[in-house]
Motif scaffolding. Structure first.
Motif, short mmCIF file in Angstrom:
data_model
loop_
_atom_site.label_atom_id
_atom_site.label_comp_id
_atom_site.label_asym_id
_atom_site.label_seq_id
_atom_site.Cartn_x
_atom_site.Cartn_y
_atom_site.Cartn_z
N ALA A 114 0.83 -1.20 0.00
CA ALA A 114 0.00 0.00 0.00
C ALA A 114 0.86 1.25 0.00
CB ALA A 114 -0.91 0.01 1.22
N GLY A 115 0.33 2.29 -0.61
CA GLY A 115 0.93 3.62 -0.53
C GLY A 115 0.12 4.45 0.44
N LEU A 116 0.78 5.34 1.15
CA LEU A 116 0.13 6.15 2.18
C LEU A 116 0.26 7.63 1.87
CD1 LEU A 116 -1.14 6.51 5.07
CD2 LEU A 116 1.23 6.52 5.92
N PHE A 117 -0.88 8.32 1.88
CA PHE A 117 -0.91 9.78 1.90
C PHE A 117 -1.25 10.18 3.33
CE2 PHE A 117 -1.83 8.93 -2.52
CZ PHE A 117 -1.18 9.95 -3.20
N LEU A 118 -0.53 11.14 3.87
CA LEU A 118 -0.77 11.60 5.23
C LEU A 118 -0.56 13.10 5.28
CD1 LEU A 118 -1.38 10.64 8.14
CD2 LEU A 118 1.06 10.30 8.43
N TYR A 119 -1.58 13.82 5.75
CA TYR A 119 -1.55 15.27 5.75
C TYR A 119 -1.98 15.78 7.11
CZ TYR A 119 -2.84 20.03 4.12
OH TYR A 119 -2.95 21.38 3.92
#
Length: 150
Positions: A114-119
């Motif tokens: 999985a790839g993770l976007f975190l903001y």
């Protein structure tokens, strides 16, 4: 009571504007330095940090991500969009209760990782003295550790 005042005086996720999902691919970051965006390498041109591929696929990582906020003090669920594998939380500063919003989304990556976007972003003020960057780094490490421990 005004919306900003309600957000400051609220507890947990109370008083915040209604959450909306984040479109991470087209997210435009504010000029202020009180945010931090982490994204898979090459996924966003303005990302502050690159997230490594996770040691699990998006479907397996989703329930772990949903519970991740429980690991951090003063952090409360704000919203979820399971069809996007996106969740949001609010974290209140310990003394004054200033709210910061954390948004995370998983995407299928190459090879089943999985790839993770975190903001993470402050809702008030101009500078955060690096709080959001440190938070994003801590969340990335915590998610990786939780996935490896399962």
């Amino acid at each position: 009571m005004s919306a900003p005042l309600a957000a400051l005086l609220g507890r947990k996720a109370e008083g915040l504007p209604p959450p909306e999902p984040v479109d991470f691919r087209s997210l435009v970051l504010p000029r202020s330095p009180n945010t931090c965006l982490a994204a898979p390498a090459g996924a966003h041109p303005a990302a502050h940090l690159a997230t490594p591929p996770l040691p699990a696929g998006a479907a397996a990582a989703w329930p772990v991500l949903r519970r991740l906020g429980q690991r951090f003090p003063n952090t409360y669920p704000l919203a979820e969009w399971p069809e996007r594998r996106q969740a949001q939380w609010v974290e209140r500063s310990p003394r004054l209760g200033f709210p910061d919003v954390i948004a995370a989304e998983l995407e299928e990556g190459p090879g089943g990782a999985a790839g993770l976007f975190l903001y993470s972003r402050s809702l008030f003020g101009w500078s955060d003295l690096g709080v959001n960057r440190r938070r994003v780094q801590a969340w990335i490490e915590a998610l990786d550790a939780a996935l490896r421990a399962r």
